[in-house]
Design a protein around this motif. Structure first.
Motif, mmCIF file in Angstrom:
data_model
loop_
_atom_site.group_PDB
_atom_site.id
_atom_site.type_symbol
_atom_site.label_atom_id
_atom_site.label_comp_id
_atom_site.label_asym_id
_atom_site.label_seq_id
_atom_site.Cartn_x
_atom_site.Cartn_y
_atom_site.Cartn_z
ATOM 1 N N GLN A 297 -9.158 44.771 -56.485
ATOM 2 C CA GLN A 297 -9.997 44.278 -55.817
ATOM 3 C C GLN A 297 -11.162 45.270 -55.262
ATOM 4 O OE1 GLN A 297 -10.161 41.056 -55.499
ATOM 5 N NE2 GLN A 297 -8.363 41.333 -56.808
ATOM 6 N N ARG B 115 -8.707 38.148 -50.303
ATOM 7 C CA ARG B 115 -7.282 38.711 -50.707
ATOM 8 C C ARG B 115 -7.126 39.803 -50.106
ATOM 9 N NH1 ARG B 115 -6.067 38.463 -57.057
ATOM 10 N NH2 ARG B 115 -4.401 39.645 -56.211
ATOM 11 N N ASN C 216 -3.095 44.628 -55.516
ATOM 12 C CA ASN C 216 -4.431 44.266 -55.115
ATOM 13 C C ASN C 216 -5.495 45.342 -55.386
ATOM 14 O OD1 ASN C 216 -4.864 41.525 -53.682
ATOM 15 N ND2 ASN C 216 -3.122 42.464 -52.565
ATOM 16 N N ALA D 221 -12.340 38.470 -53.555
ATOM 17 C CA ALA D 221 -11.712 39.788 -53.214
ATOM 18 C C ALA D 221 -11.595 40.087 -51.854
ATOM 19 C CB ALA D 221 -12.590 40.734 -53.916
#
Length: 172
Positions: free
Chosen positions: A97, A52, A94, A49
């Motif tokens: 995340q 990313r 995202n 995470a």
């Protein structure tokens, strides 16, 4: 009479044994939950995470956005919409995340998103919507160059620090 008590005790013992076996079997069949798992089981997911989100911050930095989208031509208005749409799409991709990072880190990510959008809109507001898109690209680069420490850079620093803390904790 003695045999009646012995029979009752034997039946109770059998019932108790069956209940114990029944509950032990179903308890062992229960799937592990996050509450039952050791914290280290989530470390690979948490580190991914952070990776990313760092990549997200790099991708939505104003200079990176301009480099990716400035060759499309069109007008200032077209490029403004494309850039804002790209930032929104990157963040939406995202959102999950945030489950693996601290609230502080996620707040830095959201702040960066908001500030990048503000820079795009601020640059576009100084130009006419029908001007060539390259004018917006130049203005965004100008505005982002005046920031000595951008919001995306701050978010990356926080994300890196938290990821490194996880790595150090795992090592020691």
């Amino acid at each position: 009479m003695k045999t009646d008590i012995t029979t009752i005790l034997l039946i109770l013992a059998i019932i108790f044994a069956l209940l114990a076996a029944y509950f032990t079997f179903f308890r062992s069949q229960k799937k592990p939950t996050a509450v039952n798992l050791p914290k280290n089981d989530f470390d690979p997911l948490r580190l991914q995470a952070y990776e990313r989100l760092i990549m997200l911050m790099e991708r939505i930095s104003p200079s990176e956005l301009v480099m990716r989208y400035s060759g499309q031509g069109g007008s200032v208005g077209d490029l403004q919409l494309a850039l804002l749409g790209a930032v929104r799409a990157e963040i939406e991709h995202n959102y999950t995340q945030q489950l693996y990072v601290s609230n502080e880190a996620w707040n830095y990510v959201i702040t960066a998103r908001n500030e990048v959008g503000a820079i795009i809109n601020q640059a576009a507001a100084t130009l006419q919507p029908e001007e060539p898109a390259i004018a917006l690209s130049k203005k965004i680069i100008e505005l982002s160059a005046t920031e000595t420490f951008s919001s995306t850079t701050r978010a990356i620093k926080v994300l890196k620090a938290e990821a490194q803390a996880i790595i150090l904790q795992k090592q020691g």
